[in-house]
Motif scaffolding. Structure first.
Motif: not given
Length: 208
Positions: A40-48, A83-89, A101-114
């Motif tokens: 799933q996309p790794r997104v920080l911030g308001d999805p809207d 709330g002005k910008l949604k940031f996606e890694m 490293a990318s694969a390991m990081a995807r074991a978590i999501d949300g703010k812990p991922y970032f």
């Protein structure tokens, strides 16, 4: 402009996977990988949020680390937290260790991922130069709550590795990404670890 150019030979791609000659040894992993959640996309911030900023980066890229050290935080504080910008890694690994490293990081999501991504960039010069980068990665992963068994499972899951590499191929086709970091803000592409002011000018222009 600072960026690291893609070298297809580094990954030794064969059938979408890393060449076996370059694959480090891993412990047996009994943990089951949740591929759907991991992909799933790794997104920080308001999805809207009215504007989306995408970062394509490689966790072993020093220029990506420079961006995260100098420009990332003010972007988050000024635009994501308000709330002005949604940031996606998005992963764009340039070598086998960036891929793992990318694969390991995807074991978590949300703010812990970032938070983990930030930690991997801050400690990049240490773990990438370690005698055993995989063990060094797993030590950092444990600080984020990822067990060694989970790290091994995610770093060796063929389907997850394929998903990450297919995302890289899609980035090349869609946005002509051939170096890291590369950013997409709305319909504008920025290449390189530019200072905050460069991103600010583009973001403000898109939000106007």
């Amino acid at each position: 402009m600072h960026r690291r150019t893609l070298n297809l030979g580094i990954l030794g791609l064969a059938g979408g996977l890393v060449g076996t000659a370059m694959v480090p040894s891993f412990a047996h992993a009994a943990v089951e990988v949740d591929l759907d959640a991991a992909s799933q996309p790794r997104v920080l911030g308001d999805p809207d949020a009215p504007l989306t900023m995408i970062e394509y980066s490689s966790l072993t890229c020093p220029h990506c680390a420079t961006f995260h050290a100098k420009s990332y935080k003010p972007i988050v504080e000024t635009y994501v937290d308000t709330g002005k910008l949604k940031f996606e890694m998005r992963d764009f690994p340039l070598d086998q260790y960036a891929l793992r490293a990318s694969a390991m990081a995807r074991a978590i999501d949300g703010k812990p991922y970032f938070a983990l991504i930030d930690m991997l960039f801050k400690q990049q010069s240490s773990w990438t130069r370690a005698e055993n980068p995989i063990d060094a990665l797993k030590k950092i992963g444990r600080l984020a709550g990822i067990s060694a068994e989970t790290a091994d499972a995610y770093m060796t899951d063929d389907a997850l590795l394929d998903s990450i590499l297919n995302g890289r191929i899609a980035a090349q086709k869609t946005y002509d990404v051939n170096s890291t970091p590369t950013f997409v803000i709305g319909d504008e592409v920025i290449r390189g670890a530019e200072p905050f002011e460069t991103f600010q000018t583009v973001i403000e222009g898109k939000l106007a």
